[in-house]
Design a protein around this motif. Structure first.
Motif, PDB file in Angstrom:
ATOM      1  N   PHE A 196      -5.139  -6.764 -22.052  1.00  0.00           N
ATOM      2  CA  PHE A 196      -4.624  -5.414 -21.934  1.00  0.00           C
ATOM      3  C   PHE A 196      -3.239  -5.468 -21.288  1.00  0.00           C
ATOM      4  O   PHE A 196      -2.827  -6.467 -20.722  1.00  0.00           O
ATOM      5  N   THR A 197      -2.549  -4.365 -21.399  1.00  0.00           N
ATOM      6  CA  THR A 197      -1.231  -4.208 -20.787  1.00  0.00           C
ATOM      7  C   THR A 197      -1.339  -3.192 -19.658  1.00  0.00           C
ATOM      8  O   THR A 197      -2.043  -2.191 -19.780  1.00  0.00           O
ATOM      9  N   THR A 198      -0.646  -3.444 -18.563  1.00  0.00           N
ATOM     10  CA  THR A 198      -0.643  -2.531 -17.428  1.00  0.00           C
ATOM     11  C   THR A 198       0.688  -1.789 -17.381  1.00  0.00           C
ATOM     12  O   THR A 198       1.751  -2.409 -17.427  1.00  0.00           O
ATOM     13  N   VAL A 199       0.621  -0.492 -17.296  1.00  0.00           N
ATOM     14  CA  VAL A 199       1.822   0.332 -17.209  1.00  0.00           C
ATOM     15  C   VAL A 199       1.795   1.083 -15.874  1.00  0.00           C
ATOM     16  O   VAL A 199       0.771   1.650 -15.501  1.00  0.00           O
ATOM     17  N   LEU A 200       2.893   1.060 -15.158  1.00  0.00           N
ATOM     18  CA  LEU A 200       3.028   1.811 -13.915  1.00  0.00           C
ATOM     19  C   LEU A 200       3.830   3.072 -14.207  1.00  0.00           C
ATOM     20  O   LEU A 200       4.933   3.013 -14.743  1.00  0.00           O
ATOM     21  N   ARG A 201       3.264   4.208 -13.876  1.00  0.00           N
ATOM     22  CA  ARG A 201       3.945   5.470 -14.123  1.00  0.00           C
ATOM     23  C   ARG A 201       4.013   6.258 -12.811  1.00  0.00           C
ATOM     24  O   ARG A 201       3.286   5.973 -11.860  1.00  0.00           O
ATOM     25  N   PRO A 202       4.869   7.280 -12.743  1.00  0.00           N
ATOM     26  CA  PRO A 202       4.988   8.059 -11.504  1.00  0.00           C
ATOM     27  C   PRO A 202       3.672   8.716 -11.137  1.00  0.00           C
ATOM     28  O   PRO A 202       2.992   9.287 -12.000  1.00  0.00           O
ATOM     29  N   SER A 203       3.326   8.616  -9.867  1.00  0.00           N
ATOM     30  CA  SER A 203       2.111   9.278  -9.416  1.00  0.00           C
ATOM     31  C   SER A 203       2.361  10.776  -9.267  1.00  0.00           C
ATOM     32  O   SER A 203       3.502  11.243  -9.260  1.00  0.00           O
ATOM     33  N   GLN A 204       1.283  11.502  -9.107  1.00  0.00           N
ATOM     34  CA  GLN A 204       1.415  12.944  -8.931  1.00  0.00           C
ATOM     35  C   GLN A 204       2.165  13.255  -7.633  1.00  0.00           C
ATOM     36  O   GLN A 204       2.945  14.195  -7.554  1.00  0.00           O
ATOM     37  N   ALA A 205       1.914  12.428  -6.599  1.00  0.00           N
ATOM     38  CA  ALA A 205       2.613  12.634  -5.322  1.00  0.00           C
ATOM     39  C   ALA A 205       4.124  12.480  -5.498  1.00  0.00           C
ATOM     40  O   ALA A 205       4.913  13.273  -4.964  1.00  0.00           O
ATOM     41  N   TYR A 206       4.501  11.484  -6.280  1.00  0.00           N
ATOM     42  CA  TYR A 206       5.927  11.263  -6.522  1.00  0.00           C
ATOM     43  C   TYR A 206       6.523  12.404  -7.330  1.00  0.00           C
ATOM     44  O   TYR A 206       7.600  12.926  -7.025  1.00  0.00           O
TER      45      TYR A 206
ATOM     46  N   LYS B 187       0.832  -1.199   0.000  1.00  0.00           N
ATOM     47  CA  LYS B 187       0.000   0.000   0.000  1.00  0.00           C
ATOM     48  C   LYS B 187       0.871   1.254   0.000  1.00  0.00           C
ATOM     49  O   LYS B 187       0.545   2.256  -0.638  1.00  0.00           O
ATOM     50  N   GLU B 188       1.977   1.192   0.720  1.00  0.00           N
ATOM     51  CA  GLU B 188       2.884   2.328   0.757  1.00  0.00           C
ATOM     52  C   GLU B 188       3.492   2.580  -0.615  1.00  0.00           C
ATOM     53  O   GLU B 188       3.613   3.722  -1.063  1.00  0.00           O
ATOM     54  N   ASP B 189       3.860   1.488  -1.322  1.00  0.00           N
ATOM     55  CA  ASP B 189       4.439   1.635  -2.657  1.00  0.00           C
ATOM     56  C   ASP B 189       3.437   2.235  -3.635  1.00  0.00           C
ATOM     57  O   ASP B 189       3.796   3.025  -4.517  1.00  0.00           O
ATOM     58  N   GLN B 190       2.179   1.846  -3.498  1.00  0.00           N
ATOM     59  CA  GLN B 190       1.183   2.226  -4.488  1.00  0.00           C
ATOM     60  C   GLN B 190       0.919   3.725  -4.511  1.00  0.00           C
ATOM     61  O   GLN B 190       0.421   4.255  -5.510  1.00  0.00           O
ATOM     62  N   GLN B 191       1.288   4.438  -3.433  1.00  0.00           N
ATOM     63  CA  GLN B 191       1.083   5.882  -3.454  1.00  0.00           C
ATOM     64  C   GLN B 191       2.043   6.570  -4.406  1.00  0.00           C
ATOM     65  O   GLN B 191       1.850   7.716  -4.789  1.00  0.00           O
ATOM     66  N   TRP B 192       3.114   5.864  -4.817  1.00  0.00           N
ATOM     67  CA  TRP B 192       4.091   6.469  -5.714  1.00  0.00           C
ATOM     68  C   TRP B 192       3.818   6.141  -7.182  1.00  0.00           C
ATOM     69  O   TRP B 192       4.565   6.576  -8.047  1.00  0.00           O
ATOM     70  N   VAL B 193       2.805   5.340  -7.469  1.00  0.00           N
ATOM     71  CA  VAL B 193       2.562   4.945  -8.854  1.00  0.00           C
ATOM     72  C   VAL B 193       1.099   5.178  -9.225  1.00  0.00           C
ATOM     73  O   VAL B 193       0.204   5.146  -8.378  1.00  0.00           O
ATOM     74  N   ASP B 194       0.897   5.424 -10.484  1.00  0.00           N
ATOM     75  CA  ASP B 194      -0.437   5.406 -11.092  1.00  0.00           C
ATOM     76  C   ASP B 194      -0.478   4.205 -12.027  1.00  0.00           C
ATOM     77  O   ASP B 194       0.475   3.937 -12.761  1.00  0.00           O
ATOM     78  N   VAL B 195      -1.598   3.480 -12.014  1.00  0.00           N
ATOM     79  CA  VAL B 195      -1.763   2.316 -12.872  1.00  0.00           C
ATOM     80  C   VAL B 195      -2.582   2.728 -14.094  1.00  0.00           C
ATOM     81  O   VAL B 195      -3.671   3.294 -13.968  1.00  0.00           O
ATOM     82  N   VAL B 196      -2.030   2.464 -15.255  1.00  0.00           N
ATOM     83  CA  VAL B 196      -2.711   2.769 -16.516  1.00  0.00           C
ATOM     84  C   VAL B 196      -2.847   1.477 -17.301  1.00  0.00           C
ATOM     85  O   VAL B 196      -1.886   0.729 -17.467  1.00  0.00           O
TER      86      VAL B 196
END
Length: 894
Positions: free
Chosen positions: A175-185, A142-151
């Protein structure tokens, strides 16, 4: 206002060091997902190639690749289905019903900080699983997920995925899942560029509420408001990527939590030595917390309770190190204690019998101190009984008695073999093994009891008494075994130490831990059969042995001194029972090791290499054989062959001798005096240090009586019947000091030194040690003002007496004090005007102030020399080396 001990503009830095610091970066945990555990072999994050897929490209247009296979370093085999973006048409709901969707996880190249776990290239997800975060929880906390957005990318279109809600996405299509930097990061990274590391420090107390987020904690370090910070992350943050990107400009160290609950990131300012010092202390404290929690868990405490309990124990100190206001810390402790539920240690009745459980509960409070007979002696008695029985009339009953004696001898061998095995890893495995040992112990007791009853008429009663003693020893073994089982550090020493060694550590009074109570490299299996152990000397308590170990074609000689379970020396009355160590837990080997560690921290090469050793079923100190001769060594006089004189007199008094070697000897003797003053060593007589006149090495031995809670350097004996003996260093405050030792002492971090001491030394011992170091730091500064810091022993001359080192170190203290008083009186007359202005708080020039301060420090030196005049047994170790004092000859050693 910053309390004493914290770095500030007018306070010296306080540094921290721990001898067991891990210098290499933590290894990235190779965690496997439960859904692919049997099929995935992850590579380390440093070696794994991440697909270079830019999120922005995905959002703008479909993937340009027509057949992109998984990364060759992803460590996962193909699952058989078509991969996303392949040339085949993706299946639709009309032509194929998909129970599970193949998802390919990719990281955006722009995302450099969130690689917290090695991710597989592909996973399978049931369509309805997209409604929650369970599928992502396998890989990112859960802590890691705040740094990523899932697309989610489907047919070239991007669909943001927020808590399972992805409007427009067909879950039956691949579909393909891409992890990108979250706005918080992105916000953090952007802000860091605006927050360079401040060059100025203004450390201040904080309310915990002002430091809730990692960003706030990091900024306080960036801005110089606190020297270092410890941030808790429940993720497995990779030390080579995430921390460096999240906190650019700061030095970070990542400590991997041994309980699988994330990491602790220590932040420090790379351009500030004070920051590094505090970071060292925080790292040591975090590791201490984990060690305490592991020890609690080993005793059966639930993990969550153990972690919280350990946190409470260390919260006060960690808060002080992070400059958290005491009121905030008190509130946190109260809140944490309210959460801490009361628990009872549980013992599994499936492992021990009811009688064994009852004995175990009683064993915790009992102290076993008796030194056991060797098992070989009992076996010899049994073989003798067997021979005697079989040599009489050949009746079947007597034959049975002889066989029983031989069987008991074999049982002893089997029992000793069980004790010699290492403690297995895991509490349950240890309990099971302990039950087997206890069962063997009980059977052996019964067998020996039968043999004793059958031989009540034996003419040699000593053999029967030997068997009765063996039964008592077996009962003691049971108590010690239970104490080992109930040790908080059982799991930390498992796999590193035998049952026999652990039981012996408990017998001689040590609490088990994996930092101290582990035997060193030399064990009886390396003993040289051609050079059996021999006695080097025998005292009131112990016999010292010379052991020869075989290593390849070489033979290494070491000295072994068994550890007594009870200290029976006379120093308890000399120093006083209030100040001396616990006679039932003397920890003498630990005192020797601690003295060696202090010498190492001060850069002194005056202690032998030492470690714990297990020899012949005994725990004790083993050390290298000191080279050279004892300071008490006598030889024929060079001027009168009919008389004797000290070897040191012949080697050191001659001014035409080899000054390269003599410089080393003088420096070694001066270092030993300083070390003994630091450690309050009262037992450094001429037989307890050696001098190698060929190499110049000085070696001190027998440090059993040092490091007790005496807060001064030297004082008279507490025993009026032994008025000639002293508390503290026998020669008192050092007369001279080498330049190297002076510099090391002035720079010494007292907290570092105290933290390096074994856990068996309590707060009173450490507080007394700090006080003695403070006195010696003051004394060394006074020596410096008086010109008594030596750079070269051959050319040095005392400013007051005008004598060289060889004369000065053997002068009577009364003579030195007399000349110091005259010199100070003359100096006081010369600077009387400066002194008046100084005491009146009037302005002085830099030169005038320097002269006044030098005068005041010389008065301090005179005061210390007056203490030496009253109490010191010998002017110096140099004097002890060259003169044979009659008072030493006629005294009994305590």
């Amino acid at each position: 206002m910053i309390p004493s001990g914290y770095p500030s503009g007018n306070q010296p830095p306080v540094r921290e060091f721990k001898k067991d610091f891990v210098k290499s970066p933590p290894v990235v945990p190779q965690t496997r997902s439960s859904s692919v555990a049997e099929r995935v072999a992850y590579t380390s994050l440093a070696d794994r190639n991440i697909d270079q897929v830019a999120t922005d490209n995905y959002l703008a247009k479909p993937s340009a690749s027509s057949d992109q296979p998984p990364s060759p370093d992803s460590g996962i085999e193909s699952v058989g289905e078509a991969s996303p973006g392949s040339s085949k048409s993706p299946p639709t709901a009309a032509n194929k019903i998909i129970d599970q969707t193949v998802v390919q996880l990719r990281l955006s190249q722009a995302f450099k900080g969130g690689c917290l776990k090695p991710l597989p290239s592909e996973i399978k997800i049931a369509p309805d699983a997209l409604n929650d975060t369970a599928w992502l929880d396998q890989f990112l906390s859960k802590e890691d997920q705040q740094w990523v957005d899932v697309v989610l990318i489907q047919e070239g279109k991007a669909y943001p995925w927020v808590m399972g809600q992805t409007p427009g996405l067909d879950p039956l299509q691949e579909f393909t899942t891409v992890l990108r930097p979250s706005q918080a990061y992105q916000t953090i990274i952007a802000k860091q560029t605006k927050h360079p590391v401040s060059k100025n420090c203004n450390y201040q107390w904080f309310d915990r509420s002002a430091l809730k987020s990692p960003e706030q904690q990091a900024l306080s370090v960036y801005q110089g408001k606190r020297p270092a910070a410890a941030l808790e992350f429940p993720s497995t943050l990779d030390p080579r990527i995430g921390s460096a990107e999240l906190f650019p400009g700061l030095v970070t160290r990542v400590l991997e939590n041994p309980f699988g609950q994330g990491v602790t990131v220590i932040l420090e300012r790379g351009n500030d030595s004070k920051s590094t010092e505090y970071a060292n202390r925080l790292e040591a404290l975090v590791k201490k917390e984990w060690h305490q929690a592991q020890a609690d868990i080993a005793r059966g405490v639930p993990k969550d309770v153990a972690l919280l309990h350990s946190q409470i124990r260390n919260l006060q100190k960690r808060g002080e190190l992070e400059l958290i206001k005491p009121d905030c810390i008190r509130q946190e402790i109260i809140h944490a204690r309210e959460q801490l539920s009361v628990y009872n240690q549980s013992l599994s009745p499936a492992q021990l019998t009811p009688d064994q459980l009852a004995a175990r509960k009683q064993a915790i409070a009992q102290r076993v101190t008796k030194r056991f007979n060797q098992p070989g002696a009992t076996q010899q008695q049994l073989r003798s009984l067997s021979t005697h029985t079989q040599g009489s009339k050949p009746l079947p009953g007597k034959m049975g008695k002889g066989i029983r004696a031989l069987q008991a001898s074999r049982m002893i061998s089997n029992y000793e073999q069980q004790l010699a095995k290492e403690i297995p890893i895991g509490q349950e495995a240890a309990e099971q093994t302990a039950k087997l040992i206890l069962t063997s112990n009980e059977k052996l007791q019964k067998e020996l009891s039968k043999i004793i009853r059958e031989h009540t008429d034996h003419p040699d009663k000593s053999k029967i008494n030997s068997l009765e003693n063996k039964i008592s020893e077996l009962r003691y073994d049971q108590l010690l075994l239970f104490q080992v089982l109930d040790s908080p550090a059982l799991t930390s020493i498992a796999g590193k130490i035998s049952w026999q060694a652990a039981m012996e550590f408990k017998r001689v009074g040590y609490d088990l831990n994996d930092e101290l109570t582990l035997p060193g490299r030399w064990t009886d299996q390396f003993l040289d059969p051609d050079n059996p152990p021999r006695k080097l000397g025998e005292g009131k308590e112990n016999t010292v042995y010379l052991l020869s170990y075989k290593t390849g074609n070489d033979t290494v000689k070491r000295v072994f001194k068994p550890e007594p379970a009870v200290d029976k020396s006379g120093y308890r009355s000399i120093i006083s029972p209030e100040l001396y160590h616990d006679r039932y837990h003397p920890n003498l080997t630990a005192r020797n090791l601690a003295t060696g560690e202090i010498a190492r921290l001060l850069g002194m090469n005056v202690m032998p290499d030492m470690s714990f050793c297990e020899h012949n079923h005994q725990i004790g100190l083993e050390m290298e054989l000191a080279s050279g001769e004892s300071a008490n060594t006598m030889v024929s006089s060079s001027t009168d062959p009919t008389k004797e004189e000290k070897l040191g007199y012949q080697e050191l008094v001659d001014e035409e001798g080899n000054w390269e070697i003599k410089n080393k000897i003088f420096s070694g003797l001066a270092d030993l005096e300083l070390l003994d003053a630091i450690c309050a060593q009262p037992d450094r007589h001429g037989a307890n240090f050696f001098i190698d006149y060929e190499t110049g090495k000085v070696t001190g031995i027998d440090n059993d009586t040092c490091l007790y809670p005496f807060r001064d350097i030297i004082a008279p004996s507490a025993d009026s019947g032994r008025a000639a003996w002293r508390k503290g260093c026998r020669v008192g405050y050092p007369r001279l000091m080498t330049r190297k030792s002076y510099d090391r002492l002035q720079e010494l971090d007292v907290e570092l030194l105290c933290e390096s001491l074994p856990a068996c030394f309590d707060r009173n011992v450490k507080s007394a040690l700090k006080e003695r170091i403070f006195l010696l730091q003051e004394h060394s500064w006074a020596l410096s003002c008086a010109g008594r810091i030596v750079d070269d022993w051959e050319s040095w001359r005392d400013r007051t007496t005008k004598e060289p080192a060889t004369k000065f170190l053997t002068m009577s203290m009364a003579n030195i004090v007399k000349q110091e008083r005259i010199a100070l009186k003359e100096e006081e007359i010369r600077i009387q005007a400066f002194l008046s202005n100084y005491h009146s708080n009037l302005t002085l020039s830099d030169q005038e102030r320097t002269e006044v301060q030098d005068y005041l420090w010389k008065k301090k030196l005179l005061s210390n020399d007056e203490v030496n005049q009253r109490y010191a047994i010998s002017p110096s170790y140099f004097s002890t080396t060259i003169f044979k004092a009659v008072s030493m000859k006629d005294r009994d050693h305590p």
